[in-house]
Design an enzyme around this catalytic site. Sequence first.
Site, PDB file in Angstrom:
ATOM      1  N   GLU A  26      46.688  34.165  18.670  1.00 29.41           N
ATOM      2  CA  GLU A  26      47.074  35.204  19.637  1.00 29.41           C
ATOM      3  C   GLU A  26      48.587  35.459  19.648  1.00 29.41           C
ATOM      4  O   GLU A  26      49.100  36.086  20.574  1.00 29.41           O
ATOM      5  CB  GLU A  26      46.574  34.822  21.023  1.00 29.41           C
ATOM      6  CG  GLU A  26      45.059  34.793  21.101  1.00 29.41           C
ATOM      7  CD  GLU A  26      44.568  34.660  22.525  1.00 29.41           C
ATOM      8  OE1 GLU A  26      44.253  35.674  23.141  1.00 29.41           O
ATOM      9  OE2 GLU A  26      44.512  33.520  23.010  1.00 29.41           O
ATOM     10  N   SER A  64      41.087  36.122  22.757  1.00 30.12           N
ATOM     11  CA  SER A  64      41.049  37.440  22.108  1.00 30.12           C
ATOM     12  C   SER A  64      39.781  37.659  21.283  1.00 30.12           C
ATOM     13  O   SER A  64      39.796  38.394  20.302  1.00 30.12           O
ATOM     14  CB  SER A  64      42.286  37.660  21.216  1.00 30.12           C
ATOM     15  OG  SER A  64      43.430  37.805  22.002  1.00 30.12           O
ATOM     16  N   TYR A  89      42.306  45.646  21.228  1.00 28.49           N
ATOM     17  CA  TYR A  89      43.703  46.033  20.958  1.00 28.49           C
ATOM     18  C   TYR A  89      43.883  47.367  20.245  1.00 28.49           C
ATOM     19  O   TYR A  89      45.002  47.750  19.940  1.00 28.49           O
ATOM     20  CB  TYR A  89      44.415  44.902  20.197  1.00 28.49           C
ATOM     21  CG  TYR A  89      44.361  43.602  20.978  1.00 28.49           C
ATOM     22  CD1 TYR A  89      44.952  43.505  22.236  1.00 28.49           C
ATOM     23  CD2 TYR A  89      43.681  42.486  20.496  1.00 28.49           C
ATOM     24  CE1 TYR A  89      44.878  42.337  22.981  1.00 28.49           C
ATOM     25  CE2 TYR A  89      43.595  41.305  21.229  1.00 28.49           C
ATOM     26  CZ  TYR A  89      44.202  41.251  22.467  1.00 28.49           C
ATOM     27  OH  TYR A  89      44.122  40.096  23.209  1.00 28.49           O
ATOM     28  N   ARG A 114      42.755  35.750  35.143  1.00 27.19           N
ATOM     29  CA  ARG A 114      41.707  36.776  34.967  1.00 27.19           C
ATOM     30  C   ARG A 114      40.384  36.109  34.623  1.00 27.19           C
ATOM     31  O   ARG A 114      40.336  35.230  33.758  1.00 27.19           O
ATOM     32  CB  ARG A 114      42.126  37.724  33.839  1.00 27.19           C
ATOM     33  CG  ARG A 114      41.486  39.103  33.909  1.00 27.19           C
ATOM     34  CD  ARG A 114      41.695  39.871  32.628  1.00 27.19           C
ATOM     35  NE  ARG A 114      40.875  39.336  31.585  1.00 27.19           N
ATOM     36  CZ  ARG A 114      41.321  39.016  30.358  1.00 27.19           C
ATOM     37  NH1 ARG A 114      42.569  39.187  30.018  1.00 27.19           N
ATOM     38  NH2 ARG A 114      40.479  38.536  29.476  1.00 27.19           N
ATOM     39  N   ASP A 169      36.611  36.544  33.214  1.00 24.99           N
ATOM     40  CA  ASP A 169      35.755  37.426  32.419  1.00 24.99           C
ATOM     41  C   ASP A 169      34.290  37.146  32.732  1.00 24.99           C
ATOM     42  O   ASP A 169      33.865  35.978  32.786  1.00 24.99           O
ATOM     43  CB  ASP A 169      36.021  37.210  30.922  1.00 24.99           C
ATOM     44  CG  ASP A 169      37.425  37.638  30.540  1.00 24.99           C
ATOM     45  OD1 ASP A 169      38.024  38.422  31.288  1.00 24.99           O
ATOM     46  OD2 ASP A 169      37.922  37.182  29.492  1.00 24.99           O
ATOM     47  N   GLU A 211      34.600  32.869  31.409  1.00 27.11           N
ATOM     48  CA  GLU A 211      35.809  32.034  31.314  1.00 27.11           C
ATOM     49  C   GLU A 211      36.858  32.503  32.311  1.00 27.11           C
ATOM     50  O   GLU A 211      36.784  33.611  32.849  1.00 27.11           O
ATOM     51  CB  GLU A 211      36.394  32.114  29.905  1.00 27.11           C
ATOM     52  CG  GLU A 211      36.774  33.538  29.531  1.00 27.11           C
ATOM     53  CD  GLU A 211      37.866  33.632  28.489  1.00 27.11           C
ATOM     54  OE1 GLU A 211      38.482  32.603  28.161  1.00 27.11           O
ATOM     55  OE2 GLU A 211      38.135  34.757  28.034  1.00 27.11           O
ATOM     56  N   ASN A 228      41.016  33.002  32.317  1.00 24.38           N
ATOM     57  CA  ASN A 228      42.230  33.041  31.481  1.00 24.38           C
ATOM     58  C   ASN A 228      43.438  32.762  32.366  1.00 24.38           C
ATOM     59  O   ASN A 228      43.682  33.494  33.326  1.00 24.38           O
ATOM     60  CB  ASN A 228      42.392  34.433  30.863  1.00 24.38           C
ATOM     61  CG  ASN A 228      41.246  34.777  29.935  1.00 24.38           C
ATOM     62  OD1 ASN A 228      41.193  34.308  28.808  1.00 24.38           O
ATOM     63  ND2 ASN A 228      40.302  35.569  30.419  1.00 24.38           N
ATOM     64  N   GLY A 249      46.608  38.868  29.311  1.00 21.79           N
ATOM     65  CA  GLY A 249      47.448  39.829  28.579  1.00 21.79           C
ATOM     66  C   GLY A 249      48.336  40.601  29.540  1.00 21.79           C
ATOM     67  O   GLY A 249      47.920  40.987  30.634  1.00 21.79           O
TER      68      GLY A 249
HETATM   69  N1  LIG Z   1      27.486  34.670  26.503  1.00 21.47           N
HETATM   70  C1  LIG Z   1      27.874  35.898  26.183  1.00 21.47           C
HETATM   71  N2  LIG Z   1      27.038  36.951  26.326  1.00 21.47           N
HETATM   72  C2  LIG Z   1      27.418  38.193  25.971  1.00 21.47           C
HETATM   73  N3  LIG Z   1      28.633  38.504  25.462  1.00 21.47           N
HETATM   74  C3  LIG Z   1      29.513  37.492  25.287  1.00 21.47           C
HETATM   75  C4  LIG Z   1      29.177  36.149  25.635  1.00 21.47           C
HETATM   76  N4  LIG Z   1      30.235  35.370  25.341  1.00 21.47           N
HETATM   77  C5  LIG Z   1      31.178  36.191  24.846  1.00 21.47           C
HETATM   78  N5  LIG Z   1      30.758  37.464  24.811  1.00 21.47           N
HETATM   79  C6  LIG Z   1      31.547  38.614  24.311  1.00 21.47           C
HETATM   80  O1  LIG Z   1      32.661  38.108  23.597  1.00 21.47           O
HETATM   81  C7  LIG Z   1      33.894  38.437  24.266  1.00 21.47           C
HETATM   82  C8  LIG Z   1      34.869  37.267  24.179  1.00 21.47           C
HETATM   83  O2  LIG Z   1      34.314  36.141  24.816  1.00 21.47           O
HETATM   84  P1  LIG Z   1      35.171  35.163  25.721  1.00 21.47           P
HETATM   85  O3  LIG Z   1      35.774  35.908  26.851  1.00 21.47           O
HETATM   86  O4  LIG Z   1      34.307  34.031  26.071  1.00 21.47           O
HETATM   87  O5  LIG Z   1      36.256  34.692  24.653  1.00 21.47           O
HETATM   88  P2  LIG Z   1      37.833  34.743  24.511  1.00 21.47           P
HETATM   89  O6  LIG Z   1      38.078  34.843  23.060  1.00 21.47           O
HETATM   90  O7  LIG Z   1      38.389  33.581  25.218  1.00 21.47           O
HETATM   91  O8  LIG Z   1      38.337  36.064  25.243  1.00 21.47           O
HETATM   92  P3  LIG Z   1      39.804  36.443  25.835  1.00 21.47           P
HETATM   93  O9  LIG Z   1      40.320  37.561  24.972  1.00 21.47           O
HETATM   94  O10 LIG Z   1      39.482  36.965  27.177  1.00 21.47           O
HETATM   95  O11 LIG Z   1      40.655  35.251  25.847  1.00 21.47           O
HETATM   96  C9  LIG Z   1      33.501  38.773  25.692  1.00 21.47           C
HETATM   97  O12 LIG Z   1      34.466  39.612  26.280  1.00 21.47           O
HETATM   98  C10 LIG Z   1      32.136  39.422  25.474  1.00 21.47           C
HETATM   99  O13 LIG Z   1      32.269  40.755  25.034  1.00 21.47           O
HETATM  100 MG   LIG Z   2      37.508  36.577  27.527  1.00 25.50          MG
END
Ligand SMILES: Nc1ncnc2c1ncn2[C@@H]1O[C@H](COP(=O)(O)OP(=O)(O)OP(=O)(O)O)[C@@H](O)[C@H]1O
Ligand SMILES: [Mg+2]
Length: 314
Positions: free
Chosen positions: A15, A149, A215, A254, A256, A268, A270, A274
């Site tokens: 990231e 991300s 992005y 934030r 999600d 999760e 965060n 961002g």
């Molecule tokens: N269990 C799930 N069911 C459906 N979609 C999911 C699931 N887990 C993840 N996703 C999809 O994948 C994306 C990224 O997942 P997550 O937020 O867990 O990971 P991240 O890489 O930590 O994200 P961030 O950019 O917020 O740090 C989510 O925004 C969603 O679109």
């Molecule tokens: Mg996320």
Amino acid sequence: MSEIIGVIYGGYSNEREVSLKSGEAIFNSLIKSGYKAVLIDLKRPDDLGDWSFLKQLIDNRVGSVIIAIHGTPGEDGILQGFLELSGIRYSGSSLIAAALSMDKSLAKLIFQKRGIPTPEFVTVERGYVSDSFYWKRYPAVIKPACEGSSVGVIFVDDSKKLEQAVDEMLLIYDKIIIEEMIAGDEITVGFMNDRPLPIIKIVPKSGFYDYKNKYTKDATEYIVPAPLEKSVAENVSKEAARAVKAMGVSGISRVDIILRHNKPYILEVNSIPGMTETSLLPKAADSAGYDFDSLCRWIAEDASKKPNSTHKTC
Ligand SMILES: Nc1ncnc2c1ncn2[C@@H]1O[C@H](COP(=O)(O)OP(=O)(O)OP(=O)(O)O)[C@@H](O)[C@H]1O
Ligand SMILES: [Mg+2]
């Protein structure tokens, strides 16, 4: 207002590029608001053990730091620990809250323990017997335990693809999770300390909310406040607030979420969301009356109120 604020940005995770943008946006905004600030790039794992990095903070007479690093070492507690030992105030979450929320496998155990709704999951670690043999729910999501991300997020719909994806992911990551895929609407709730901001509905024009859709300009539509019934929105904010409390995060954060049949599933929390002018948290703050500059001022004031050093994690 007279002390010098160090905006530490960059980092060395996947990231990094996003972190450079967040840091620059915060720095430019603080300068515009009349703060004295300095932008410091933390590029390599060795930097924190190198006297010249601390010297930069001392030479610039940095009184408090705003951490603008997504992923390691800004979102996982490492930089927080360094600043604690150096006696320098910093924005946002403590070491333990950052480390906990960064690790989805630990965070989700705590959500489960506290009855906070989160998709079913198992953790798989390199070198250990895998629980993935017993996984039966498809479609499933496989993701690194400590990434951001959407890097490394993979969807699979049968056990053969799951085993293959798990093997491939374990070549790169020490720890991954397999999660039940929730088919529903994607939403997110930003926080300023324990105050929830208006909910954002996220609608990628195609595919899921992956790196590209996060992005690329105009690849995703954002609706704020999300068009939800009042009782549903209240429940979403309540569950998100419970997740924030469970992680112990502070400052801006934030949560999600996927909303299925009006039930929120927390993906999760965060701890370093961002912070470019088009990022999610600034959008939510704007809708609550904080434009980007006033949000950055709020973060700076919040950081300057912190104790110099607590030297404790609990
Ligand atoms: N269990 C799930 N069911 C459906 N979609 C999911 C699931 N887990 C993840 N996703 C999809 O994948 C994306 C990224 O997942 P997550 O937020 O867990 O990971 P991240 O890489 O930590 O994200 P961030 O950019 O917020 O740090 C989510 O925004 C969603 O679109
Ligand atoms: Mg996320």
